[in-house]
Design a protein around this motif. Structure first.
Motif, PDB file in Angstrom:
ATOM      1  N   THR A  10       6.293  -9.082   1.123  1.00 30.90           N
ATOM      2  CA  THR A  10       7.455  -8.759   0.294  1.00 30.90           C
ATOM      3  C   THR A  10       7.021  -8.186  -1.046  1.00 30.90           C
ATOM      4  O   THR A  10       7.848  -7.755  -1.831  1.00 30.90           O
ATOM      5  N   ILE A  27      12.253   2.527  -1.224  1.00 31.87           N
ATOM      6  CA  ILE A  27      11.830   1.447  -0.342  1.00 31.87           C
ATOM      7  C   ILE A  27      12.713   1.431   0.896  1.00 31.87           C
ATOM      8  O   ILE A  27      13.919   1.676   0.810  1.00 31.87           O
ATOM      9  N   ARG A  28      12.107   1.157   2.052  1.00 34.15           N
ATOM     10  CA  ARG A  28      12.893   0.951   3.267  1.00 34.15           C
ATOM     11  C   ARG A  28      12.185  -0.094   4.126  1.00 34.15           C
ATOM     12  O   ARG A  28      10.987  -0.311   4.008  1.00 34.15           O
ATOM     13  N   SER A  29      12.940  -0.702   4.979  1.00 37.93           N
ATOM     14  CA  SER A  29      12.383  -1.715   5.874  1.00 37.93           C
ATOM     15  C   SER A  29      11.957  -1.072   7.190  1.00 37.93           C
ATOM     16  O   SER A  29      12.448  -0.016   7.575  1.00 37.93           O
ATOM     17  N   ILE A  30      11.014  -1.708   7.833  1.00 35.48           N
ATOM     18  CA  ILE A  30      10.632  -1.348   9.196  1.00 35.48           C
ATOM     19  C   ILE A  30      10.638  -2.659   9.978  1.00 35.48           C
ATOM     20  O   ILE A  30       9.804  -3.528   9.746  1.00 35.48           O
ATOM     21  N   CYS A  31      11.606  -2.802  10.846  1.00 34.43           N
ATOM     22  CA  CYS A  31      11.738  -4.026  11.644  1.00 34.43           C
ATOM     23  C   CYS A  31      11.386  -3.693  13.086  1.00 34.43           C
ATOM     24  O   CYS A  31      12.119  -2.964  13.754  1.00 34.43           O
ATOM     25  N   ASN A  35      12.991   1.966  11.917  1.00 32.72           N
ATOM     26  CA  ASN A  35      12.957   2.182  10.473  1.00 32.72           C
ATOM     27  C   ASN A  35      14.332   1.946   9.883  1.00 32.72           C
ATOM     28  O   ASN A  35      15.330   2.429  10.406  1.00 32.72           O
ATOM     29  N   GLY A  36      14.379   1.201   8.770  1.00 31.96           N
ATOM     30  CA  GLY A  36      15.638   0.977   8.070  1.00 31.96           C
ATOM     31  C   GLY A  36      15.989   2.161   7.193  1.00 31.96           C
ATOM     32  O   GLY A  36      15.285   3.170   7.147  1.00 31.96           O
ATOM     33  N   TRP A  38      16.533   4.183   3.629  1.00 28.27           N
ATOM     34  CA  TRP A  38      15.888   4.218   2.326  1.00 28.27           C
ATOM     35  C   TRP A  38      16.821   3.608   1.294  1.00 28.27           C
ATOM     36  O   TRP A  38      18.042   3.681   1.417  1.00 28.27           O
ATOM     37  N   THR A  39      16.277   3.027   0.244  1.00 27.87           N
ATOM     38  CA  THR A  39      17.096   2.472  -0.821  1.00 27.87           C
ATOM     39  C   THR A  39      17.933   3.578  -1.452  1.00 27.87           C
ATOM     40  O   THR A  39      17.509   4.723  -1.545  1.00 27.87           O
TER      41      THR A  39
END
Length: 60
Positions: A10, A27-31, A35-36, A38-39
């Motif tokens: 984190t 920032i973006r998440s990768i789950c 890919n999530g 982007w902020t």
């Protein structure tokens, strides 16, 4: 220039940044393999300047 670092943490500590330089990051998440988004709002910061390690004189 767009580039990035994938981290499982984190928090991320980046090295190799140029002193006294402004940066903007998104920032973006990768789950898993997805890919999530982007902020919406980027994060901006400026790195600290390098300390002067030689003799320095300023005459006011």
């Amino acid at each position: 220039m767009a580039s990035g670092t994938v981290t499982g943490n984190t928090a991320q500590v980046s090295t190799g940044l140029t002193p006294g330089t402004s940066y903007t990051i998104y920032i973006r998440s990768i789950c898993g393999g997805t890919n999530g988004d982007w902020t919406t709002f980027p994060v901006s910061f400026t790195t600290l300047c390098t300390a002067i390690a030689t003799n320095f004189y300023e005459d006011f």
